[in-house]
Design a protein around this motif. Structure first.
Motif, short mmCIF file in Angstrom:
data_model
loop_
_atom_site.label_atom_id
_atom_site.label_comp_id
_atom_site.label_asym_id
_atom_site.label_seq_id
_atom_site.Cartn_x
_atom_site.Cartn_y
_atom_site.Cartn_z
N MET A 1 0.84 -1.19 0.00
CA MET A 1 0.00 0.00 0.00
C MET A 1 0.87 1.25 0.00
O MET A 1 1.78 1.39 0.80
N ASP A 2 0.62 2.16 -0.88
CA ASP A 2 1.36 3.40 -0.91
C ASP A 2 0.75 4.39 0.06
O ASP A 2 -0.45 4.60 0.07
N THR A 90 -14.96 -3.87 2.67
CA THR A 90 -15.09 -4.15 1.24
C THR A 90 -16.48 -3.74 0.77
O THR A 90 -17.42 -3.74 1.55
N MET A 99 -12.45 -4.91 -7.11
CA MET A 99 -11.61 -4.17 -6.16
C MET A 99 -10.98 -5.07 -5.10
O MET A 99 -10.07 -4.66 -4.41
N TRP A 100 -11.50 -6.28 -4.97
CA TRP A 100 -11.08 -7.12 -3.85
C TRP A 100 -9.61 -7.48 -3.86
O TRP A 100 -8.97 -7.50 -2.82
N ASP A 101 -9.08 -7.77 -5.05
CA ASP A 101 -7.67 -8.18 -5.10
C ASP A 101 -6.77 -7.05 -4.62
O ASP A 101 -5.80 -7.29 -3.89
N GLU A 102 -7.10 -5.84 -5.02
CA GLU A 102 -6.33 -4.67 -4.57
C GLU A 102 -6.44 -4.54 -3.06
O GLU A 102 -5.44 -4.31 -2.38
N LEU A 103 -7.64 -4.67 -2.54
CA LEU A 103 -7.85 -4.51 -1.11
C LEU A 103 -7.15 -5.59 -0.30
O LEU A 103 -6.60 -5.33 0.76
N LEU A 105 -4.48 -7.25 -1.01
CA LEU A 105 -3.02 -7.25 -1.12
C LEU A 105 -2.38 -6.75 0.17
O LEU A 105 -2.65 -5.64 0.61
N ARG A 132 -7.56 -17.43 -1.31
CA ARG A 132 -6.35 -16.62 -1.17
C ARG A 132 -5.50 -17.03 0.02
O ARG A 132 -4.44 -16.47 0.24
N ASP B 29 0.03 -16.04 -2.80
CA ASP B 29 0.32 -14.88 -1.97
C ASP B 29 -0.13 -15.12 -0.54
O ASP B 29 -1.25 -14.83 -0.18
#
Lengths: 203, 48
Positions: A1-2, A90, A99-103, A105, A132, B29
């Motif tokens: 996360m940036d 979410t 959007m879930w994959d981004e969240l 991570l 996951r 992952d």
């Protein structure tokens, strides 16, 4: 996360951040939970439910729900100086699956909220986190007008691994939300220990 | 090898078909943060 870099002239270290997801079906209380435990006024993306969502967002069983989270909720808990916990709710609607994959991570784990009136709505979240291999627990949000079941009945109905904690909660209450998060972190520690053991055996 | 990506893909898939290369998929992952950090988070939550 940036995250935005702090003022470089002060040379402050980048704070450590851990991320927890709050998932579950539409109208299960994700926004309420993030709001109850967050120390900041959560960034909300609620919009009024309008006639455009009729037939898209299923409010059966939650007829009093008048708003919905359009993208996500975001909350923060400061553990200490330089260590913060971020909570991401979410989006409840199926159309935001992308959007879930981004969240997910880099997330530590997830809380899947469940409503006993619409238990099946938690399956997509459970499937997602199982696939996951992200540790998760089930928080059963006890709505006032819902029938009470004990956690074992719910575990059986959701066909869960016996190691996954199931706890009853009231997401509107900060103390209850806190307890859910504590249970999750304890579970993540247990999962880590288990994986380390398995890794040691495999080698 | 100044070849376009598409060509490299075809070459690699041919090599794979002849069993001259093996493909290993990346680990799923499942990296988890370290235990000390988690314990700190746990204590912090309990103290809230």
């Amino acid at each position: 996360m940036d995250s935005k870099r702090s003022d470089p002239s002060r040379g402050a270290a980048m704070p450590l951040a851990v991320k927890i997801l709050v998932a579950g079906g539409f109208g299960v209380g994700k926004t309420s939970m993030v709001g109850a435990v967050s120390e900041i006024r959560p960034l909300r993306t609620e919009e009024q439910l309008t006639d455009r969502s009729v037939g898209v967002d299923d409010t059966s069983g939650v007829e009093r729900k008048t708003t919905t989270t359009v993208a996500m909720d975001f909350g923060r808990i400061t553990i200490r100086d330089g260590l913060v916990l971020y909570l991401f709710g979410t989006p409840g609607q199926d159309r935001f699956w992308f959007m879930w994959d981004e969240l997910a991570l880099g997330a530590l784990g997830a809380v899947v909220l469940a409503d006993t009136r619409r238990l099946a709505d938690s399956f997509p979240s459970i499937d997602y986190f199982e696939r996951r291999r992200l540790p998760f627990i089930i928080g059963v949000n006890c709505f006032d007008d819902a029938l009470r079941y004990d956690t074992e009945e719910i575990r059986a109905a959701l066909d869960l691994d016996p190691k996954i904690p199931v706890i009853l909660c009231d997401v509107r209450k900060r103390e209850s939300g806190k307890q859910v998060l504590i249970t999750l972190v304890e579970h993540v520690l247990a999962v880590m220990a288990e994986r380390q053991r398995q890794g040691a055996v495999a080698r | 090898m100044k070849l376009p990506l598409g060509v490299v893909r075809v070459l690699l898939s041919d090599l794979l078909e002849y069993g001259l290369i093996a493909v290993r998929r990346p680990e799923p992952d499942n990296r988890l943060p370290n235990e000390r950090l988690l314990k700190e988070v746990l204590n912090g939550l309990q103290a809230l």
